[in-house]
Motif scaffolding. Structure first.
Motif, PDB file in Angstrom:
ATOM      1  N   ASP A  83       0.826  -1.216   0.000  1.00  0.00           N
ATOM      2  CA  ASP A  83       0.000   0.000   0.000  1.00  0.00           C
ATOM      3  C   ASP A  83       0.856   1.261   0.000  1.00  0.00           C
ATOM      4  O   ASP A  83       0.592   2.211  -0.748  1.00  0.00           O
ATOM      5  CB  ASP A  83      -0.920  -0.006   1.226  1.00  0.00           C
ATOM      6  CG  ASP A  83      -1.951  -1.104   1.163  1.00  0.00           C
ATOM      7  OD1 ASP A  83      -2.248  -1.560   0.045  1.00  0.00           O
ATOM      8  OD2 ASP A  83      -2.457  -1.508   2.235  1.00  0.00           O
ATOM      9  N   PHE A  84       1.891   1.265   0.836  1.00  0.00           N
ATOM     10  CA  PHE A  84       2.750   2.448   0.888  1.00  0.00           C
ATOM     11  C   PHE A  84       3.517   2.627  -0.423  1.00  0.00           C
ATOM     12  O   PHE A  84       3.682   3.762  -0.897  1.00  0.00           O
ATOM     13  CB  PHE A  84       3.728   2.334   2.056  1.00  0.00           C
ATOM     14  CG  PHE A  84       3.139   2.737   3.379  1.00  0.00           C
ATOM     15  CD1 PHE A  84       2.473   3.938   3.512  1.00  0.00           C
ATOM     16  CD2 PHE A  84       3.255   1.910   4.484  1.00  0.00           C
ATOM     17  CE1 PHE A  84       1.914   4.326   4.728  1.00  0.00           C
ATOM     18  CE2 PHE A  84       2.705   2.287   5.707  1.00  0.00           C
ATOM     19  CZ  PHE A  84       2.036   3.487   5.820  1.00  0.00           C
ATOM     20  N   MET A  85       3.997   1.556  -1.011  1.00  0.00           N
ATOM     21  CA  MET A  85       4.751   1.667  -2.261  1.00  0.00           C
ATOM     22  C   MET A  85       3.855   2.149  -3.400  1.00  0.00           C
ATOM     23  O   MET A  85       4.260   2.974  -4.221  1.00  0.00           O
ATOM     24  CB  MET A  85       5.373   0.317  -2.599  1.00  0.00           C
ATOM     25  CG  MET A  85       6.549  -0.057  -1.710  1.00  0.00           C
ATOM     26  SD  MET A  85       7.938   1.102  -1.820  1.00  0.00           S
ATOM     27  CE  MET A  85       7.622   2.118  -0.379  1.00  0.00           C
ATOM     28  N   HIS A  86       2.636   1.629  -3.441  1.00  0.00           N
ATOM     29  CA  HIS A  86       1.707   2.094  -4.480  1.00  0.00           C
ATOM     30  C   HIS A  86       1.378   3.574  -4.277  1.00  0.00           C
ATOM     31  O   HIS A  86       1.324   4.353  -5.247  1.00  0.00           O
ATOM     32  CB  HIS A  86       0.429   1.261  -4.448  1.00  0.00           C
ATOM     33  CG  HIS A  86      -0.598   1.716  -5.436  1.00  0.00           C
ATOM     34  ND1 HIS A  86      -0.497   1.476  -6.797  1.00  0.00           N
ATOM     35  CD2 HIS A  86      -1.740   2.431  -5.262  1.00  0.00           C
ATOM     36  CE1 HIS A  86      -1.532   2.015  -7.418  1.00  0.00           C
ATOM     37  NE2 HIS A  86      -2.305   2.598  -6.511  1.00  0.00           N
ATOM     38  N   ALA A  87       1.162   3.962  -3.018  1.00  0.00           N
ATOM     39  CA  ALA A  87       0.863   5.367  -2.737  1.00  0.00           C
ATOM     40  C   ALA A  87       2.045   6.269  -3.078  1.00  0.00           C
ATOM     41  O   ALA A  87       1.864   7.370  -3.616  1.00  0.00           O
ATOM     42  CB  ALA A  87       0.486   5.530  -1.262  1.00  0.00           C
TER      43      ALA A  87
END
Length: 288
Positions: A83-87
């Motif tokens: 989730d953090f990498m996509h964000a």
């Protein structure tokens, strides 16, 4: 009488030295006070960054001071999170698109305002700078209602348009600052030597206004990357920017991952500034 006469020259010689020493002492005191105030302001500005770094490197799962050690576990958790990498990737994508659109539109608008002799120029400039005076959350709410009325949903281009609206004043203002002291005789000389208007723009005008345009582009990237109020209204589920993802994460957990994400954001901002300085020469902006 002899005694009085022998002391008079020495007293007369010492009188001018006292005011000089007093003036020197005042200058030293003023300089010390000036340095102390500057150091205090610098510490006030950098203290949040220092706290975030300590929080990110502290191995404990909660905020603790003094730190009990140094660990990279929160950075590992941040980079391992899908989730953090996509964000993070989505925030970079939106920030780059916003920077390009805001730079082109803002620089073009500034040129038109400075050279076009448009009626109501001051009113137009005030209108274009109004997003700086309005709370960003109102801008985000207004854009959200507009998209609902248009029934377009919350697409990525809508988010980029919202960020462009917020960042456009930075490019306009910095470019207008450069154009204010622009010597138009250079353009006239280029045209007199046979250069076309397009060649004059790219070889004379654009290099001279580059510091202002570049400074506005940097502001646009940083403001877009860290933009939260507008993004909160315009992001769609599954396509959330990093600030919105951090906000949602904070609802359920508060550990060093937040600090690690903040450190990554700060480092990215520094990388952008240093990269632009190395490639196109940011130091020329100091002339503004």
């Amino acid at each position: 009488m002899q005694t009085t006469a022998s002391h008079s020259p020495s007293l007369a010689a010492s009188r001018p030295a006292a005011p000089a020493r007093t003036a020197g002492s005042v200058r030293r005191s003023g300089r010390t006070l000036y340095l102390a105030i500057n150091i205090a302001i610098l510490a006030f500005l950098l203290a949040p960054i220092a706290i975030v770094v300590v929080f990110a490197l502290n191995p404990t799962p909660f905020i603790q001071f003094p730190p009990v050690g140094v660990s990279l576990r929160w950075f590992e958790k941040f980079f391992a999170s899908r989730d953090f990498m996509h964000a993070l990737g989505f925030s970079l994508e939106v920030a780059v698109l916003t920077t390009v659109s805001a730079t082109i539109l803002g620089a073009s608008a500034a040129l038109a305002l400075a050279r076009g002799n448009l009626p109501g120029t001051r009113l137009i400039v005030a209108t274009m700078l109004s997003p700086l005076m309005l709370p960003a959350i109102l801008t985000g709410l207004a854009l959200f209602q507009t998209y609902v009325l248009l029934d377009v949903g919350r697409p990525t281009w809508g988010l980029v348009a919202g960020h462009t609206l917020v960042t456009l004043p930075y490019v306009v203002r910095t470019t207008l600052a450069v154009l204010h002291n622009f010597d138009t005789r250079l353009e006239e000389a280029a045209r007199n030597l046979g250069a076309s208007p397009l060649r004059t723009f790219f070889e004379v005008t654009l290099p001279l206004i580059k510091p202002g345009v570049l400074a506005g582009a940097i502001f646009a990237f940083i403001v877009s990357f860290d933009q939260f109020p507008v993004s909160l209204f315009l992001v769609s589920p599954g396509n959330e920017t990093l600030p919105v993802t951090l906000f949602n994460y904070l609802k359920f957990d508060l550990d060093g991952t937040i600090g690690a994400a903040s450190v990554v954001s700060i480092v990215l901002a520094f990388v952008v500034v240093i990269g632009l300085d190395r490639t196109v020469g940011l130091r020329s902006y100091v002339k503004l």
